[in-house]
Scaffold this motif. Structure first.
Motif, PDB file in Angstrom:
ATOM      1  N   GLY A   1       0.820  -1.209   0.000  1.00 33.69           N
ATOM      2  CA  GLY A   1       0.000   0.000   0.000  1.00 33.69           C
ATOM      3  C   GLY A   1       0.848   1.251   0.000  1.00 33.69           C
ATOM      4  N   ASN A   2       1.945   1.242   0.770  1.00 36.46           N
ATOM      5  CA  ASN A   2       2.854   2.392   0.802  1.00 36.46           C
ATOM      6  C   ASN A   2       3.514   2.622  -0.554  1.00 36.46           C
ATOM      7  OD1 ASN A   2       2.302   2.861   3.491  1.00 36.46           O
ATOM      8  ND2 ASN A   2       4.015   1.614   4.226  1.00 36.46           N
ATOM      9  N   GLU A   3       3.921   1.531  -1.210  1.00 36.00           N
ATOM     10  CA  GLU A   3       4.554   1.651  -2.522  1.00 36.00           C
ATOM     11  C   GLU A   3       3.583   2.238  -3.540  1.00 36.00           C
ATOM     12  OE1 GLU A   3       5.987  -2.177  -3.552  1.00 36.00           O
ATOM     13  OE2 GLU A   3       7.655  -2.153  -2.125  1.00 36.00           O
ATOM     14  N   ALA A   4       2.325   1.796  -3.465  1.00 38.05           N
ATOM     15  CA  ALA A   4       1.315   2.320  -4.384  1.00 38.05           C
ATOM     16  C   ALA A   4       1.082   3.799  -4.132  1.00 38.05           C
ATOM     17  CB  ALA A   4       0.009   1.538  -4.227  1.00 38.05           C
ATOM     18  N   ALA A   5       1.040   4.194  -2.862  1.00 38.53           N
ATOM     19  CA  ALA A   5       0.823   5.597  -2.520  1.00 38.53           C
ATOM     20  C   ALA A   5       1.978   6.463  -3.027  1.00 38.53           C
ATOM     21  CB  ALA A   5       0.662   5.751  -1.010  1.00 38.53           C
ATOM     22  N   VAL A   6       3.199   5.954  -2.883  1.00 38.02           N
ATOM     23  CA  VAL A   6       4.369   6.697  -3.359  1.00 38.02           C
ATOM     24  C   VAL A   6       4.333   6.837  -4.876  1.00 38.02           C
ATOM     25  CG1 VAL A   6       6.876   6.617  -3.610  1.00 38.02           C
ATOM     26  CG2 VAL A   6       5.825   6.060  -1.407  1.00 38.02           C
ATOM     27  N   LEU A   7       3.966   5.760  -5.563  1.00 36.90           N
ATOM     28  CA  LEU A   7       3.917   5.792  -7.029  1.00 36.90           C
ATOM     29  C   LEU A   7       2.856   6.778  -7.515  1.00 36.90           C
ATOM     30  CD1 LEU A   7       5.334   4.467  -9.407  1.00 36.90           C
ATOM     31  CD2 LEU A   7       3.538   2.734  -9.452  1.00 36.90           C
ATOM     32  N   ILE A   8       1.698   6.781  -6.843  1.00 37.30           N
ATOM     33  CA  ILE A   8       0.634   7.729  -7.208  1.00 37.30           C
ATOM     34  C   ILE A   8       1.112   9.161  -7.003  1.00 37.30           C
ATOM     35  CG2 ILE A   8      -1.644   8.585  -6.531  1.00 37.30           C
ATOM     36  CD1 ILE A   8      -2.404   5.667  -5.928  1.00 37.30           C
ATOM     37  N   ALA A   9       1.821   9.389  -5.885  1.00 38.24           N
ATOM     38  CA  ALA A   9       2.338  10.731  -5.608  1.00 38.24           C
ATOM     39  C   ALA A   9       3.349  11.153  -6.667  1.00 38.24           C
ATOM     40  CB  ALA A   9       2.977  10.762  -4.213  1.00 38.24           C
ATOM     41  N   VAL A  10       4.196  10.211  -7.119  1.00 34.75           N
ATOM     42  CA  VAL A  10       5.197  10.512  -8.142  1.00 34.75           C
ATOM     43  C   VAL A  10       4.523  10.902  -9.451  1.00 34.75           C
ATOM     44  CG1 VAL A  10       6.981   9.497  -9.602  1.00 34.75           C
ATOM     45  CG2 VAL A  10       7.028   9.100  -7.139  1.00 34.75           C
ATOM     46  N   VAL A  11       3.531  10.112  -9.869  1.00 38.73           N
ATOM     47  CA  VAL A  11       2.835  10.397 -11.135  1.00 38.73           C
ATOM     48  C   VAL A  11       2.107  11.737 -11.055  1.00 38.73           C
ATOM     49  CG1 VAL A  11       1.016   9.633 -12.688  1.00 38.73           C
ATOM     50  CG2 VAL A  11       2.592   7.958 -11.716  1.00 38.73           C
ATOM     51  N   ALA A  12       1.423  11.983  -9.924  1.00 37.59           N
ATOM     52  CA  ALA A  12       0.709  13.249  -9.749  1.00 37.59           C
ATOM     53  C   ALA A  12       1.684  14.418  -9.765  1.00 37.59           C
ATOM     54  CB  ALA A  12      -0.070  13.238  -8.438  1.00 37.59           C
ATOM     55  N   GLY A  13       2.842  14.229  -9.125  1.00 38.97           N
ATOM     56  CA  GLY A  13       3.852  15.284  -9.115  1.00 38.97           C
ATOM     57  C   GLY A  13       4.390  15.578 -10.499  1.00 38.97           C
ATOM     58  N   ILE A  14       4.619  14.529 -11.289  1.00 38.59           N
ATOM     59  CA  ILE A  14       5.120  14.717 -12.659  1.00 38.59           C
ATOM     60  C   ILE A  14       4.120  15.508 -13.489  1.00 38.59           C
ATOM     61  CG2 ILE A  14       5.643  13.513 -14.811  1.00 38.59           C
ATOM     62  CD1 ILE A  14       6.900  11.298 -13.139  1.00 38.59           C
ATOM     63  N   ILE A  15       2.846  15.157 -13.379  1.00 40.21           N
ATOM     64  CA  ILE A  15       1.822  15.877 -14.144  1.00 40.21           C
ATOM     65  C   ILE A  15       1.745  17.333 -13.699  1.00 40.21           C
ATOM     66  CG2 ILE A  15      -0.652  16.021 -14.609  1.00 40.21           C
ATOM     67  CD1 ILE A  15      -0.745  12.976 -14.392  1.00 40.21           C
ATOM     68  N   GLY A  16       1.790  17.549 -12.368  1.00 44.58           N
ATOM     69  CA  GLY A  16       1.745  18.922 -11.861  1.00 44.58           C
ATOM     70  C   GLY A  16       2.926  19.746 -12.332  1.00 44.58           C
ATOM     71  N   ILE A  17       4.113  19.167 -12.285  1.00 46.66           N
ATOM     72  CA  ILE A  17       5.316  19.872 -12.748  1.00 46.66           C
ATOM     73  C   ILE A  17       5.227  20.144 -14.249  1.00 46.66           C
ATOM     74  CG2 ILE A  17       7.809  19.645 -13.095  1.00 46.66           C
ATOM     75  CD1 ILE A  17       7.874  18.044 -10.473  1.00 46.66           C
ATOM     76  N   GLY A  18       4.649  19.200 -14.985  1.00 44.58           N
ATOM     77  CA  GLY A  18       4.488  19.400 -16.423  1.00 44.58           C
ATOM     78  C   GLY A  18       3.603  20.586 -16.738  1.00 44.58           C
ATOM     79  N   VAL A  19       2.522  20.747 -15.988  1.00 41.74           N
ATOM     80  CA  VAL A  19       1.634  21.899 -16.196  1.00 41.74           C
ATOM     81  C   VAL A  19       2.354  23.197 -15.843  1.00 41.74           C
ATOM     82  CG1 VAL A  19      -0.499  23.007 -15.432  1.00 41.74           C
ATOM     83  CG2 VAL A  19      -0.445  20.536 -15.811  1.00 41.74           C
ATOM     84  N   ILE A  20       3.096  23.187 -14.730  1.00 43.61           N
ATOM     85  CA  ILE A  20       3.855  24.379 -14.340  1.00 43.61           C
ATOM     86  C   ILE A  20       4.895  24.723 -15.401  1.00 43.61           C
ATOM     87  CG2 ILE A  20       5.490  25.294 -12.643  1.00 43.61           C
ATOM     88  CD1 ILE A  20       4.022  23.626 -10.527  1.00 43.61           C
ATOM     89  N   ALA A  21       5.556  23.695 -15.944  1.00 40.19           N
ATOM     90  CA  ALA A  21       6.554  23.928 -16.993  1.00 40.19           C
ATOM     91  C   ALA A  21       5.924  24.591 -18.212  1.00 40.19           C
ATOM     92  CB  ALA A  21       7.214  22.606 -17.391  1.00 40.19           C
ATOM     93  N   GLN A  22       4.701  24.173 -18.554  1.00 41.91           N
ATOM     94  CA  GLN A  22       4.016  24.780 -19.689  1.00 41.91           C
ATOM     95  C   GLN A  22       3.678  26.237 -19.403  1.00 41.91           C
ATOM     96  OE1 GLN A  22       3.528  23.300 -22.734  1.00 41.91           O
ATOM     97  NE2 GLN A  22       2.997  25.403 -23.293  1.00 41.91           N
ATOM     98  N   LEU A  23       3.255  26.527 -18.174  1.00 43.45           N
ATOM     99  CA  LEU A  23       2.964  27.915 -17.796  1.00 43.45           C
ATOM    100  C   LEU A  23       4.229  28.773 -17.869  1.00 43.45           C
ATOM    101  CD1 LEU A  23       0.593  27.351 -14.720  1.00 43.45           C
ATOM    102  CD2 LEU A  23      -0.043  28.098 -17.020  1.00 43.45           C
ATOM    103  N   LEU A  24       5.334  28.248 -17.352  1.00 38.46           N
ATOM    104  CA  LEU A  24       6.600  28.982 -17.408  1.00 38.46           C
ATOM    105  C   LEU A  24       7.040  29.195 -18.856  1.00 38.46           C
ATOM    106  CD1 LEU A  24       8.569  27.202 -14.525  1.00 38.46           C
ATOM    107  CD2 LEU A  24       7.567  29.498 -14.487  1.00 38.46           C
TER     108      LEU A  24
END
Length: 340
Positions: free
Chosen positions: A3-26
């Protein structure tokens, strides 16, 4: 633990998408290609710096599959926007880029890698084939913020799609020759034609099925635009998977062919499909660049040293000279004469 590994993986994917949107704004704010911010973010988050992102957590087969599907979406989206009538504006430049330019880059990089890094000819040309391709993953973000003449943009878009296909297939063919011990020009031509042929056949078949479905099948009066978008997305992924199942790396050719044919077929809901594909491409582009940048190892780069940098610089410069060598019209501004 699972369960912890799944939570970490979800956080990583969500973070990548969020950073991608910020990169597009920049990118939009500073008029700098988004890939600059995406690569920088991947390096900073990767094991070599902060260690917050470790691509190995996805697993090698899963990461390879995700990146492959992401590239398929990006290539399809780029091909979908290629218009045959617009390509006629720069036919000679585009033709030079995908023929003479690609050949010069391949041979020149192969020779440079062979003599500068001291590797065998087959490995040198394998590296050369990998460096020939620019691809829509690089060209599209740059053209979003760098103003160029229409004919230059069309030529670069064409080069990004066509050379991405031929370079990927060439690299796989050379790698297969290295691993299987096959030899001779006939083996190279046969393996290349086989993969390109599968890609063409699957791409034409999928484009035909999608065109028929969009034109003649009732996609639900209330949700037809949404269903059309999802149908095209699914078709692109099916084309990639089916062609790759028949022959490795023929999937890139399949999605490129399907995208070009469908984009020029005047299908219903074309604007909605293009907008949706653009949004999906933004997400997968973020994942590809951030994740792959996190795989960079400084120690390997240092081992390559000046010789490796010189080999890479040659491949980029000789490719650039090929399309910049096309003479600018007399009315072109100084910036346009320098390839904008």
């Amino acid at each position: 633990m699972a369960g912890n590994e799944a939570a970490v993986l979800i956080a990583v994917v969500a973070g990548i998408i969020g950073i991608g949107v910020i990169a597009q704004l920049l990118s939009d704010w500073f008029r700098v290609p988004s890939i600059v911010f995406l690569i920088a973010a991947g390096i900073l988050l990767g094991p070599e710096v902060t260690g917050l992102l470790n691509p190995e957590s996805f697993g090698t087969p899963a990461l390879s599959a995700i990146v492959g599907l992401s590239v398929a979406i990006i290539v399809f989206e780029g091909a979908f926007h290629l218009r045959i009538d617009e390509m006629r504006e720069a036919p000679r430049t585009a033709f030079r880029l995908v023929t003479v330019g690609a050949l010069i880059a391949l041979v020149g990089t192969g020779v440079a890698v062979h003599y500068l890094l001291g590797v065998g000819w087959l490995v040198a040309f394998l590296v050369g084939s990998l460096l020939v391709a620019t691809g829509p993953t690089v060209i599209a973000p740059i053209l979003d913020v760098v103003p160029v003449r229409d004919r230059v943009g069309i030529a670069l878009d064409t080069e990004g799609i066509v050379n991405d296909v031929t370079a990927a297939i060439t690299a796989v063919v050379i790698f297969e020759i290295i691993t299987t011990g096959a030899s001779g020009p006939s083996a190279l031509v046969t393996l290349f034609a086989e993969r390109l042929g599968y890609g063409l056949l699957v791409g034409i078949a999928v484009a035909g099925l999608l065109y028929y479905a969009l034109q003649y099948v009732d996609l639900s009066p209330s949700n037809a635009p949404r269903n059309a978008r999802l149908l095209v997305l699914a078709g692109a992924l099916v084309a990639y998977a089916a062609a790759n199942y028949l022959a490795s790396e023929s999937g890139v050719a399949a999605v490129a062919v399907a995208g070009i044919l469908l984009g020029n077929a005047d299908v219903p809901y074309e604007d909605e499909i293009a907008a949706f594909k653009g949004d999906v491409t933004l997400i997968v582009l973020s994942f590809v660049f951030i994740t792959l940048a996190a795989l960079l190892k400084f120690s390997v780069l240092l081992e390559l040293g000046v010789a490796g940098s010189a080999s890479w610089s040659w491949s980029r410069s000789c490719c650039g000279r090929c399309w910049c060598s096309s003479p600018a019209p007399a009315t072109a501004s100084p910036g346009e004469r320098n390839c904008s």
